[in-house]
Design a protein around this motif. Structure first.
Motif, PDB file in Angstrom:
ATOM      1  N   LEU A 130       1.906   2.344   2.251  1.00 18.02           N
ATOM      2  CA  LEU A 130       2.143   3.546   3.039  1.00 18.02           C
ATOM      3  C   LEU A 130       1.588   4.785   2.349  1.00 18.02           C
ATOM      4  O   LEU A 130       0.924   5.617   2.971  1.00 18.02           O
ATOM      5  N   LYS A 131       1.845   4.915   1.047  1.00 17.62           N
ATOM      6  CA  LYS A 131       1.398   6.126   0.355  1.00 17.62           C
ATOM      7  C   LYS A 131      -0.116   6.171   0.185  1.00 17.62           C
ATOM      8  O   LYS A 131      -0.717   7.237   0.141  1.00 17.62           O
ATOM      9  N   GLU A 132      -0.741   4.983   0.117  1.00 17.46           N
ATOM     10  CA  GLU A 132      -2.195   4.919  -0.025  1.00 17.46           C
ATOM     11  C   GLU A 132      -2.911   4.889   1.322  1.00 17.46           C
ATOM     12  O   GLU A 132      -4.138   4.768   1.377  1.00 17.46           O
ATOM     13  N   ARG A 133      -2.133   4.946   2.404  1.00 21.90           N
ATOM     14  CA  ARG A 133      -2.672   4.911   3.766  1.00 21.90           C
ATOM     15  C   ARG A 133      -3.436   3.607   4.054  1.00 21.90           C
ATOM     16  O   ARG A 133      -4.470   3.601   4.723  1.00 21.90           O
ATOM     17  N   ARG A 134      -2.906   2.522   3.518  1.00 20.63           N
ATOM     18  CA  ARG A 134      -3.467   1.208   3.831  1.00 20.63           C
ATOM     19  C   ARG A 134      -2.676   0.575   4.972  1.00 20.63           C
ATOM     20  O   ARG A 134      -1.541   0.951   5.240  1.00 20.63           O
ATOM     21  N   LYS A 135      -3.284  -0.388   5.605  1.00 20.40           N
ATOM     22  CA  LYS A 135      -2.624  -1.053   6.726  1.00 20.40           C
ATOM     23  C   LYS A 135      -1.382  -1.792   6.250  1.00 20.40           C
ATOM     24  O   LYS A 135      -1.430  -2.575   5.310  1.00 20.40           O
ATOM     25  N   LEU A 136      -0.267  -1.533   6.911  1.00 19.01           N
ATOM     26  CA  LEU A 136       0.972  -2.267   6.683  1.00 19.01           C
ATOM     27  C   LEU A 136       1.493  -2.741   8.034  1.00 19.01           C
ATOM     28  O   LEU A 136       1.742  -1.928   8.932  1.00 19.01           O
ATOM     29  N   VAL A 137       1.628  -4.038   8.181  1.00 17.10           N
ATOM     30  CA  VAL A 137       2.145  -4.624   9.411  1.00 17.10           C
ATOM     31  C   VAL A 137       3.465  -5.318   9.100  1.00 17.10           C
ATOM     32  O   VAL A 137       3.530  -6.154   8.192  1.00 17.10           O
ATOM     33  N   VAL A 138       4.498  -4.961   9.825  1.00 17.98           N
ATOM     34  CA  VAL A 138       5.788  -5.629   9.673  1.00 17.98           C
ATOM     35  C   VAL A 138       6.091  -6.376  10.967  1.00 17.98           C
ATOM     36  O   VAL A 138       6.038  -5.798  12.055  1.00 17.98           O
TER      37      VAL A 138
END
Length: 213
Positions: A130-138
């Protein structure tokens, strides 16, 4: 299988203690069959769910047990991280990855992420994305959703995550449980730009042929 050659960064996959660990295991299998390096995080609750839902017992060597169960070569590019290891590569933003998926994501993990907590390595790795603005899918596997869970999903979405539910479609005319599993896994893969043929896409056969002049 389709081979993705556009990225060499590892993919971070977490399997938390919600029902539906089969989705995470199938995603892990598919990625490793592609030759995609995977950093894997598995919670203790997930191990219990695998035992209860799938009668799986991996013994003291989880990595070897997973590779054997998924019929993968021992040379598969899989790195398994202990939940308590805050010095792991995935705990740092300077460690570049393709992004992260939590499949499935328990409502407890959802709540921790929405509140910005870091009680284990899954939480920390997700916070890094989240802080690095990378894709996170939950991928949530729960029914029904309470008010608190809905607020937590909104908070994560506003923070930049993609919130998905393990909700298989039916327009691809599934013939087996495996078809339904592959649909959910395929939609997760879509979020990260992987090319695949795990399910028949909507109107896929209706696409017009290209016109050549």
């Amino acid at each position: 299988m389709d081979k993705d050659t556009t990225q060499t960064f590892p993919f971070v996959l977490a399997i938390s203690g919600a029902s539906g660990s089969v989705y995470g295991l199938r995603l892990l299998q598919y990625l490793l069959e592609l030759g995609q390096p995977v950093d894997l995080l598995v919670s203790g609750a997930a191990i219990q769910v695998m035992h209860d839902e799938m009668d799986l017992s991996f013994g003291p060597d989880l990595k070897a047990g997973l590779v054997t169960y998924l019929s993968l070569p021992t040379s598969s590019p899989l790195t398994l991280h202990e939940q308590s290891n805050y010095g792991a590569s995935v705990a740092s933003g300077s460690y570049r990855t393709r992004g992260m998926a939590i499949v499935p994501c328990s409502v407890g993990t959802l709540g921790a992420l929405a509140a910005g907590l870091a009680e284990n390595l899954i939480h920390r790795a997700a916070a890094v994305c989240l802080k690095e603005r990378r894709k996170l899918v939950v991928v949530i596997r729960e029914m029904p959703f309470g008010h608190i869970q809905l607020k937590n999903m909104l908070a994560l979405s506003e923070a930049g995550a993609v919130v998905a539910c393990a909700s298989p479609g039916f327009y691809h005319k599934p013939e087996s449980i495996q078809d339904q599993i592959d649909f959910v896994v395929g939609r997760v893969l879509d979020q990260f730009g992987f090319d695949h043929h795990l399910f028949k896409r909507w109107k896929e056969d209706a696409r017009p042929l290209p016109i050549h002049s």
